[in-house]
Structure formats: C-alpha cells, structure tokens
Motif scaffolding. Structure first.
Motif, PDB file in Angstrom:
ATOM      1  N   ALA A  20       0.339 -21.921 -10.389  1.00  0.00           N
ATOM      2  CA  ALA A  20       1.319 -21.727  -9.308  1.00  0.00           C
ATOM      3  C   ALA A  20       2.312 -20.618  -9.624  1.00  0.00           C
ATOM      4  CB  ALA A  20       2.071 -23.020  -8.995  1.00  0.00           C
ATOM      5  N   GLU A  21       2.113 -19.904 -10.715  1.00  0.00           N
ATOM      6  CA  GLU A  21       2.933 -18.744 -11.022  1.00  0.00           C
ATOM      7  C   GLU A  21       2.315 -17.508 -10.379  1.00  0.00           C
ATOM      8  OE1 GLU A  21       3.201 -18.528 -15.231  1.00  0.00           O
ATOM      9  OE2 GLU A  21       4.543 -20.255 -15.405  1.00  0.00           O
ATOM     10  N   PHE A  22       3.122 -16.454 -10.274  1.00  0.00           N
ATOM     11  CA  PHE A  22       2.618 -15.231  -9.666  1.00  0.00           C
ATOM     12  C   PHE A  22       1.985 -14.327 -10.715  1.00  0.00           C
ATOM     13  CE2 PHE A  22       5.945 -16.202  -6.410  1.00  0.00           C
ATOM     14  CZ  PHE A  22       5.058 -16.397  -5.362  1.00  0.00           C
ATOM     15  N   ASN A  23       0.924 -13.687 -10.304  1.00  0.00           N
ATOM     16  CA  ASN A  23       0.290 -12.655 -11.111  1.00  0.00           C
ATOM     17  C   ASN A  23       0.015 -11.491 -10.169  1.00  0.00           C
ATOM     18  OD1 ASN A  23      -0.925 -11.283 -13.228  1.00  0.00           O
ATOM     19  ND2 ASN A  23      -2.097 -13.082 -13.906  1.00  0.00           N
ATOM     20  N   HIS A  24      -0.423 -10.378 -10.694  1.00  0.00           N
ATOM     21  CA  HIS A  24      -0.650  -9.248  -9.802  1.00  0.00           C
ATOM     22  C   HIS A  24      -1.825  -8.392 -10.251  1.00  0.00           C
ATOM     23  CE1 HIS A  24       2.096  -7.498 -12.872  1.00  0.00           C
ATOM     24  NE2 HIS A  24       1.351  -6.417 -12.711  1.00  0.00           N
ATOM     25  N   TYR A  25      -2.322  -7.675  -9.280  1.00  0.00           N
ATOM     26  CA  TYR A  25      -3.359  -6.671  -9.500  1.00  0.00           C
ATOM     27  C   TYR A  25      -2.795  -5.344  -9.010  1.00  0.00           C
ATOM     28  CZ  TYR A  25      -7.237  -3.660  -8.056  1.00  0.00           C
ATOM     29  OH  TYR A  25      -8.071  -2.589  -7.861  1.00  0.00           O
ATOM     30  N   VAL A  26      -2.952  -4.300  -9.794  1.00  0.00           N
ATOM     31  CA  VAL A  26      -2.468  -2.981  -9.396  1.00  0.00           C
ATOM     32  C   VAL A  26      -3.598  -1.972  -9.551  1.00  0.00           C
ATOM     33  CG1 VAL A  26      -1.497  -2.587 -11.711  1.00  0.00           C
ATOM     34  CG2 VAL A  26      -0.720  -1.191  -9.783  1.00  0.00           C
ATOM     35  N   SER A  27      -3.825  -1.167  -8.528  1.00  0.00           N
ATOM     36  CA  SER A  27      -4.866  -0.151  -8.619  1.00  0.00           C
ATOM     37  C   SER A  27      -4.396   0.977  -9.527  1.00  0.00           C
ATOM     38  CB  SER A  27      -5.203   0.396  -7.231  1.00  0.00           C
ATOM     39  OG  SER A  27      -4.124   1.159  -6.707  1.00  0.00           O
ATOM     40  N   GLN A  28      -5.336   1.716 -10.043  1.00  0.00           N
ATOM     41  CA  GLN A  28      -5.024   2.772 -11.005  1.00  0.00           C
ATOM     42  C   GLN A  28      -4.072   3.802 -10.410  1.00  0.00           C
ATOM     43  OE1 GLN A  28      -8.497   4.618 -12.686  1.00  0.00           O
ATOM     44  NE2 GLN A  28      -7.345   6.124 -13.871  1.00  0.00           N
ATOM     45  N   ASP A  29      -4.298   4.212  -9.174  1.00  0.00           N
ATOM     46  CA  ASP A  29      -3.471   5.244  -8.568  1.00  0.00           C
ATOM     47  C   ASP A  29      -2.074   4.744  -8.220  1.00  0.00           C
ATOM     48  OD1 ASP A  29      -5.486   7.107  -8.797  1.00  0.00           O
ATOM     49  OD2 ASP A  29      -6.246   6.787  -6.761  1.00  0.00           O
ATOM     50  N   LYS A  57      -4.202   3.164  -3.062  1.00  0.00           N
ATOM     51  CA  LYS A  57      -3.065   2.881  -3.935  1.00  0.00           C
ATOM     52  C   LYS A  57      -2.494   1.538  -3.463  1.00  0.00           C
ATOM     53  CE  LYS A  57      -1.735   7.764  -4.453  1.00  0.00           C
ATOM     54  NZ  LYS A  57      -2.501   8.388  -3.356  1.00  0.00           N
ATOM     55  N   ALA A  58      -2.756   0.489  -4.195  1.00  0.00           N
ATOM     56  CA  ALA A  58      -2.380  -0.846  -3.715  1.00  0.00           C
ATOM     57  C   ALA A  58      -1.910  -1.738  -4.849  1.00  0.00           C
ATOM     58  CB  ALA A  58      -3.555  -1.498  -2.991  1.00  0.00           C
ATOM     59  N   PHE A  59      -1.058  -2.697  -4.463  1.00  0.00           N
ATOM     60  CA  PHE A  59      -0.471  -3.665  -5.393  1.00  0.00           C
ATOM     61  C   PHE A  59      -0.561  -5.031  -4.727  1.00  0.00           C
ATOM     62  CE2 PHE A  59       2.798  -6.005  -7.614  1.00  0.00           C
ATOM     63  CZ  PHE A  59       2.918  -5.412  -8.868  1.00  0.00           C
ATOM     64  N   LEU A  60      -1.240  -5.978  -5.380  1.00  0.00           N
ATOM     65  CA  LEU A  60      -1.435  -7.314  -4.834  1.00  0.00           C
ATOM     66  C   LEU A  60      -0.724  -8.343  -5.712  1.00  0.00           C
ATOM     67  CD1 LEU A  60      -5.302  -7.160  -4.176  1.00  0.00           C
ATOM     68  CD2 LEU A  60      -3.456  -6.455  -2.621  1.00  0.00           C
ATOM     69  N   ILE A  61       0.014  -9.255  -5.081  1.00  0.00           N
ATOM     70  CA  ILE A  61       0.638 -10.358  -5.796  1.00  0.00           C
ATOM     71  C   ILE A  61      -0.053 -11.644  -5.346  1.00  0.00           C
ATOM     72  CG2 ILE A  61       2.775 -11.586  -6.311  1.00  0.00           C
ATOM     73  CD1 ILE A  61       4.320  -9.095  -5.524  1.00  0.00           C
ATOM     74  N   TYR A  62      -0.519 -12.434  -6.303  1.00  0.00           N
ATOM     75  CA  TYR A  62      -1.249 -13.644  -5.953  1.00  0.00           C
ATOM     76  C   TYR A  62      -0.773 -14.831  -6.791  1.00  0.00           C
ATOM     77  CZ  TYR A  62      -4.062 -12.411 -10.097  1.00  0.00           C
ATOM     78  OH  TYR A  62      -4.481 -12.100 -11.364  1.00  0.00           O
ATOM     79  N   ARG A  63      -1.071 -16.018  -6.277  1.00  0.00           N
ATOM     80  CA  ARG A  63      -0.693 -17.253  -6.956  1.00  0.00           C
ATOM     81  C   ARG A  63      -1.796 -17.649  -7.935  1.00  0.00           C
ATOM     82  NH1 ARG A  63       0.136 -17.712  -1.524  1.00  0.00           N
ATOM     83  NH2 ARG A  63       2.309 -17.846  -0.845  1.00  0.00           N
ATOM     84  N   SER A  64      -1.427 -17.864  -9.172  1.00  0.00           N
ATOM     85  CA  SER A  64      -2.395 -18.280 -10.179  1.00  0.00           C
ATOM     86  C   SER A  64      -2.608 -19.788 -10.092  1.00  0.00           C
ATOM     87  CB  SER A  64      -1.907 -17.894 -11.572  1.00  0.00           C
ATOM     88  OG  SER A  64      -0.742 -18.631 -11.904  1.00  0.00           O
ATOM     89  N   GLU A  65      -3.525 -20.300 -10.898  1.00  0.00           N
ATOM     90  CA  GLU A  65      -3.808 -21.737 -10.882  1.00  0.00           C
ATOM     91  C   GLU A  65      -2.598 -22.560 -11.326  1.00  0.00           C
ATOM     92  OE1 GLU A  65      -7.251 -22.528 -13.183  1.00  0.00           O
ATOM     93  OE2 GLU A  65      -8.625 -21.465 -11.831  1.00  0.00           O
ATOM     94  N   VAL A 122       0.838  -1.194   0.000  1.00  0.00           N
ATOM     95  CA  VAL A 122       0.000   0.000   0.000  1.00  0.00           C
ATOM     96  C   VAL A 122       0.873   1.244   0.000  1.00  0.00           C
ATOM     97  CG1 VAL A 122      -1.735   1.331   1.269  1.00  0.00           C
ATOM     98  CG2 VAL A 122      -1.886  -1.167   1.210  1.00  0.00           C
ATOM     99  N   LEU A 123       0.525   2.201  -0.845  1.00  0.00           N
ATOM    100  CA  LEU A 123       1.126   3.531  -0.850  1.00  0.00           C
ATOM    101  C   LEU A 123       0.188   4.490  -0.145  1.00  0.00           C
ATOM    102  CD1 LEU A 123       2.447   3.940  -4.518  1.00  0.00           C
ATOM    103  CD2 LEU A 123       3.852   4.072  -2.448  1.00  0.00           C
ATOM    104  N   ASP A 124       0.742   5.349   0.708  1.00  0.00           N
ATOM    105  CA  ASP A 124      -0.089   6.289   1.444  1.00  0.00           C
ATOM    106  C   ASP A 124       0.800   7.439   1.914  1.00  0.00           C
ATOM    107  OD1 ASP A 124      -3.058   6.145   2.750  1.00  0.00           O
ATOM    108  OD2 ASP A 124      -1.708   7.224   4.092  1.00  0.00           O
ATOM    109  N   ASP A 125       0.196   8.505   2.386  1.00  0.00           N
ATOM    110  CA  ASP A 125       0.972   9.589   2.989  1.00  0.00           C
ATOM    111  C   ASP A 125       1.583   9.140   4.313  1.00  0.00           C
ATOM    112  OD1 ASP A 125       0.238  11.261   0.896  1.00  0.00           O
ATOM    113  OD2 ASP A 125      -1.495  12.079   1.972  1.00  0.00           O
ATOM    114  N   SER A 126       0.889   8.252   5.006  1.00  0.00           N
ATOM    115  CA  SER A 126       1.297   7.769   6.324  1.00  0.00           C
ATOM    116  C   SER A 126       1.799   6.334   6.248  1.00  0.00           C
ATOM    117  CB  SER A 126       0.105   7.850   7.288  1.00  0.00           C
ATOM    118  OG  SER A 126       0.296   7.026   8.415  1.00  0.00           O
ATOM    119  N   ALA A 127       3.016   6.088   6.749  1.00  0.00           N
ATOM    120  CA  ALA A 127       3.543   4.723   6.780  1.00  0.00           C
ATOM    121  C   ALA A 127       2.758   3.866   7.766  1.00  0.00           C
ATOM    122  CB  ALA A 127       5.021   4.739   7.148  1.00  0.00           C
TER     123      ALA A 127
END
Length: 352
Positions: A334-343, A324-332, A291-296
């Motif tokens: 077993a490889e990694f894929n990701h989701y990234v929010s627009q911001d 503002k978020a970036f998610l890494i997940y395991r695909s079927e 997560v990206l934010d003004d506050s750690a």
C-alpha cells in the motif's frame, strides 16, 4: 446496506482545483510578475520574467483573460449552450458543421491520440462518464451504480470513429449521436495558446499553469531553472513526491490521477477514469501518470490515456512510443512506488 464512504467531483464550475502539478518556488527576493484568474471551471496562474518594454503586465493580463474566455465559453465548454462544442453536440447526424481552427485542431489531435492509444483516449466517452455520476448529468438517478444494460445502451453512441473531420473545409460531422467532451485535452490546449500569445508579445521566460497542466520556458531571475513538482497521489494536503527542472528548455507537463475524483461504495473504489473499451471505471494499482511533451494538449491527453491503460499496459505503451513519462503506483504494501522512463529521468531535480 449500501454506504457511500467518499465522493469527490471536480467538474463544478467556479471552484478551484487542487493542483496535480504545482509551482515549487525556491528563490528568495526574485521579482516574478504574476497573472491569475479562473477559466474552464478551474484556476490559472502565469508567472513571467523580463516583460519587454513594448508591452506591460496589464495588457498581457487582459489579453490572456480574453483569450481564455473565448476558448472556454465560445469554443470548448459543454456548460455554455452557445459554445461551438455544445452546438455540435446538438447538431444532426451526417450534416456538416463549420468549426473554428481551435476546435478543429483539438478534435484532430484527439483522434490522433485515440488511434495511437488503441482507443483508450476517447472524447466521446462523456455519456458513460455521466452515467457513473462523474459528469454534469446522470441517466439512472434511482440507482447508485448503473446496470449492465444502462452501460451497454450508453456505449452505443461512443466511439471517436463516429466523428468525421473535413480539414480542408474546416467542417466536422458525426455518423452517430455522439456527445463530445474535451475536458481531457482542452486545458492543455489552452496552456499552449497562452504560450503562443506570450511569445507573440516577446515573453520567452514564463511558467503557465491551468488546472494543473503547465508549460514552462526559459529561466527565472538569476538564470535559474523553473522548478515544477509532482504531487503525491493522496486525497489530502499537498505533499511533494518529486521535484523537476526544465533545464532552461520549453516543456509542457500534464498529469492525471484517480485520487481526487472518485467514490467508494461497499468498500469498492470507483475512479472517474472510465475505460472506453468496457464502459466501466478503471481498477488498477496506477495512481497517477505524468507526461512531458512539447505540447501541453498532447501531454494532457496522453496522461489520461496512461491512467486508463493501467500500470503494465502503460509501461509497454511508454516504451513503444518513447514517451517521457512518470507513473506512480500502489505497491502490495500500500506504499507508493514509481516508474520513470529514461527520457523523463533527465528532468528530475536531484538537488531536492
């Protein structure tokens, strides 16, 4: 026969953690002043540019060490018996307890994020974490996995709604025998306070990292952006998954994952991320959340909440709250894929 395949624990003090987020240096010959040390059971590293002539590196280093020691041993530690938090955990029910501004601020933010996340970020979950063997103690030493009754009993004293804050009087109290653990937010708060300290001394170009939670501001020498990187969520040598840029801005970045603190039993993986709704480890394809934010501090807590929510709930939560978020997940496969929010996408460094 029960067989434990692998177990990792990062809650032992004085050992350095592998960083979920780490510094990716790309400039040759640049002069960047560095300060490093240990705090909150992990390491910290601070990189500074353009220190004003009115101060010096030694003064800043000493001041930061003193600040972090105070926040750790005197305020947030659950290991130091005389810390504010340890004393409150032993304090009686329905009895006001005077606290510092630091503890009050973190508890206030913790309650806000608990409400915002639907209760999946809960600083009172510590006894259940311990029950599963991920904390400093454990209720059932004779059993490898806690029984449903043991989980039910531990959950009776869980719930941030049992923590009462009196902001006006700087007092807190509890309506049940809750035990608070701020490990999911305290390091982020410490990062924020180091940033405040540096800025009060005229330092505006910096990179602060404590146990993987970071805040960066300004630029490196040569008017170059700071370049943090996200680690591939694997239990092994560090490998870069994505490189970011701060775009010259002041930003905080925090992450949480299931890949360095877990155990496997009879082929089943048990993560240290405990769902306060069930009292059981999270089981999901989501491997890491950033997560990206003004506050750690806020980024730190939200990253934990996303891991508990799992991939699908997290995506809805991110979109609903414009995170503002970036998610890494395991695909079927077993490889990694990701989701990234627009911001968040605007902070990915396409040059790497």
């Amino acid at each position: 026969m029960l067989e434990i395949i692998r177990r990792h624990s990062f809650f032992i003090a004085f050992f350095t953690l592998f960083l979920v987020i780490f510094f990716y240096e790309s400039i040759e010959g640049a002069v960047i002043e560095r300060i490093s040390g240990f705090t909150m059971g992990t390491s910290y590293e601070i990189q500074l540019v353009d220190i004003p002539t009115s101060t010096n590196l030694e003064e800043l280093s000493g001041g930061i060490a003193e600040l972090l020691l105070e926040l750790d041993r005197e305020v947030f530690s659950t290991y130091a018996e005389d810390s504010e938090l340890s004393k409150f955990n032993r304090h009686g029910i329905n009895s006001p307890y005077a606290v510092s501004n630091d503890l009050l601020a973190v508890l206030r933010l913790s309650k806000e994020i608990a409400i915002e996340s639907g209760g999946v970020f809960d600083v009172t979950i510590g006894p259940v974490v311990n029950l599963w063997g991920f904390g400093p103690g454990r209720f059932e030493q004779g059993s490898l996995l806690p029984s449903d009754n043991a989980i039910k009993n531990a959950m009776t004293n869980v719930g941030v709604e049992n923590l009462i804050l009196n902001i006006a009087n700087s007092e807190i109290s509890k309506t049940k025998s809750i035990k608070i653990d701020l490990s999911g937010i305290a390091k982020g708060y410490a990062v924020d306070q180091v940033a405040v300290y540096l800025e009060s001394h005229g330092v505006t170009n910096y990179f602060i990292e404590i146990g993987g939670e970071i805040k960066v501001s300004g630029l490196k020498p040569g008017n170059l952006d700071w370049v943090p990187a996200i680690e591939t969520p694997l239990d092994g040598p560090v490998k870069v998954y994505e490189v970011l840029t701060n775009r010259g801005e002041k930003i905080a970045l925090a992450g949480s994952g299931d890949y360095r603190n877990f155990f496997e039993l009879d082929g089943v993986r048990y993560s240290h991320e405990i769902d306060p709704r069930t009292g059981k480890p999270v089981s999901d394809v989501l491997a890491a959340a950033f997560v990206l934010d003004d506050s750690a501090a806020r980024a730190d807590a939200l990253a934990t909440a996303l891991m508990v929510l799992g991939l699908e709930e997290s995506r809805r939560f991110i979109e609903r709250n414009n995170l503002k978020a970036f998610l890494i997940y395991r695909s079927e496969s077993a490889e990694f894929n990701h989701y990234v929010s627009q911001d968040f996408d605007g902070y990915i460094n396409r040059a790497f």
